[in-house]
Design a protein around this motif. Structure first.
Motif, short mmCIF file in Angstrom:
data_model
loop_
_atom_site.label_atom_id
_atom_site.label_comp_id
_atom_site.label_asym_id
_atom_site.label_seq_id
_atom_site.Cartn_x
_atom_site.Cartn_y
_atom_site.Cartn_z
N ALA A 1 86.98 52.80 41.04
CA ALA A 1 87.27 51.69 40.32
C ALA A 1 89.03 52.19 40.68
O ALA A 1 89.82 50.13 40.52
CB ALA A 1 86.90 51.21 38.94
N THR A 2 89.48 52.96 40.39
CA THR A 2 90.47 53.17 40.25
C THR A 2 91.16 53.20 42.23
O THR A 2 92.58 52.23 42.08
CB THR A 2 91.61 54.83 40.43
N THR A 3 90.10 53.45 42.86
CA THR A 3 90.83 53.31 44.61
C THR A 3 90.51 51.99 45.05
O THR A 3 91.95 51.56 45.62
CB THR A 3 89.29 54.15 45.30
N GLU A 4 89.71 51.01 44.13
CA GLU A 4 89.84 49.61 44.45
C GLU A 4 90.80 48.84 44.19
O GLU A 4 91.38 48.21 44.65
CB GLU A 4 88.32 48.92 43.37
N PHE A 5 91.22 49.05 43.28
CA PHE A 5 92.39 48.93 42.03
C PHE A 5 93.97 49.41 43.42
O PHE A 5 94.65 47.94 42.87
CB PHE A 5 92.38 49.67 40.86
N SER B 1 97.91 47.55 46.70
CA SER B 1 98.69 47.41 47.85
C SER B 1 98.27 45.67 48.35
O SER B 1 99.87 45.91 48.87
CB SER B 1 98.34 48.74 49.16
N SER B 2 97.24 45.38 48.58
CA SER B 2 97.51 44.24 49.22
C SER B 2 97.53 43.46 48.71
O SER B 2 98.64 42.13 49.29
CB SER B 2 95.82 43.95 48.94
N THR B 3 98.03 43.11 47.06
CA THR B 3 98.56 42.37 46.53
C THR B 3 100.37 42.86 46.86
O THR B 3 101.04 41.53 46.89
CB THR B 3 98.72 42.24 44.97
N ASN B 4 100.98 43.55 46.83
CA ASN B 4 102.02 43.86 46.68
C ASN B 4 102.55 43.21 48.03
O ASN B 4 103.61 43.04 48.19
CB ASN B 4 102.33 45.45 46.83
N SER B 5 102.09 43.76 49.34
CA SER B 5 101.81 43.07 50.45
C SER B 5 102.14 41.68 50.96
O SER B 5 103.30 41.22 51.02
CB SER B 5 101.27 43.95 51.84
N ALA B 6 101.28 41.13 50.01
CA ALA B 6 100.96 39.56 49.92
C ALA B 6 102.41 38.84 48.56
O ALA B 6 103.23 38.17 49.31
CB ALA B 6 99.88 39.06 49.42
N ILE B 7 102.61 39.53 48.01
CA ILE B 7 104.08 38.88 47.20
C ILE B 7 105.69 39.55 48.33
O ILE B 7 106.34 38.70 48.42
CB ILE B 7 104.09 40.38 46.70
N ALA B 8 105.36 41.02 48.83
CA ALA B 8 106.43 41.06 49.59
C ALA B 8 106.75 39.95 50.90
O ALA B 8 108.12 39.42 51.21
CB ALA B 8 105.87 42.95 50.47
N GLU B 9 105.39 39.30 51.65
CA GLU B 9 105.32 38.99 52.23
C GLU B 9 106.02 36.99 52.18
O GLU B 9 106.36 36.92 52.53
CB GLU B 9 104.28 38.66 52.88
N ILE B 10 105.67 37.27 50.63
CA ILE B 10 106.51 35.44 50.51
C ILE B 10 107.66 35.81 49.81
O ILE B 10 107.66 34.79 49.82
CB ILE B 10 105.35 35.71 49.03
N SER B 11 107.81 36.64 49.48
CA SER B 11 109.54 37.22 49.67
C SER B 11 109.92 36.61 50.32
O SER B 11 111.21 36.28 50.92
CB SER B 11 109.24 38.46 48.23
N ASN B 12 109.66 37.44 51.98
CA ASN B 12 110.22 37.41 52.68
C ASN B 12 110.42 35.86 53.06
O ASN B 12 111.50 35.65 53.40
CB ASN B 12 109.41 37.81 53.32
#
Length: 253
Positions: free
Chosen positions: A190-194, A199-210
């Protein structure tokens, strides 16, 4: 010879035998298999030889008593009747006394029989005590063996229960350990999945921010260009108005 009456009472009671038992009857069989001596016959009733009436001697002189009564005014027949009555009373009293008397020989025989009976009872008591002690010792040994067997059974049962409890505890410990390992594995997954989702959420947020930043920059550029266009339009409008005003001014002038 007069006795104390002890021998006659012992004879009447049968030497301490059981009430209602016939004379000469054997003793009851000993209980619980105890050994006993040969049965002893009870005492025989012996009749006391009482002196006949014609051989008894009175303790007073009847003829002298008759004469004494005649001197005191009694008739001869009356005196003889009184003396005869006194003689009868004396004989009755002697019979009553003789019934409670025993001869010395009879007393000695009775005493010997009593002593023999007491010796027999003493021997029976000794044999009975020995037999009772032997039986008690045998019963104690038997109870000791039974107690040892019960103790051994209890020890075996205790060892069996202890082994079963130890096995159950080990099985429960293994089950709990396996459960803890499974839970830890699930937690790690569960920790690995989290972390992956984070990470995917952070990358999506960074992409959206860009994207937002680029769009904001383009909007700023568009606003600047619109601002310049507006300024140019206003300046052209002002100059046009001034030109028109100057034209009207020249026309009216």
């Amino acid at each position: 010879m007069r006795g104390s009456g002890l021998g006659r009472r012992l004879l009447a009671s049968g030497g301490g035998s059981r009430p209602g038992a016939p004379w000469g009857a054997a003793l009851p069989a000993p209980r619980r298999g105890f050994a006993a001596t040969a049965p002893v016959k009870s005492y025989d009733m012996r009749r006391v030889e009482i002196t006949p009436l014609e051989q008894r001697k009175l303790t007073f002189d009847t003829h002298a008593l008759v004469r004494e009564l005649e001197v005191h005014g009694f008739g001869k027949e009356q005196a003889e009747t009184i003396v005869s009555a006194l003689t009868t009373l004396s004989n009755v009293s002697l019979d009553t006394v003789y019934k409670d008397m025993v001869t010395q020989a009879q007393q000695e025989i009775t005493l010997q029989q009593i002593m023999a009976h007491l010796d027999s009872i003493r021997k029976d008591m000794v044999i009975l005590e020995k037999s009772e002690f032997a039986n008690l010792r045998a019963e104690n040994e038997k109870m000791k063996i039974e107690l040892d067997q019960v103790k051994q059974q209890l020890m075996n049962e205790t060892s069996k229960i202890r082994a079963d409890n130890k096995l159950d505890i080990n099985l429960e410990r293994s089950r709990v350990t396996d459960m803890f390992t499974d839970q830890e594995k699930n937690l790690m997954e569960a920790t690995t999945e989290f972390h992956k989702k984070d990470s995917s959420t952070n990358s999506a947020i960074a992409e959206i921010s860009n994207k937002i930043d680029s769009q904001i920059a383009s909007l700023k550029t568009l606003m600047e260009s619109n601002k310049l266009e507006t300024i140019r339009y206003l300046a052209a409008s002002v100059f046009t108005c001034l030109a028109i005003a100057l034209g009207f001014y020249r026309f009216w002038k």
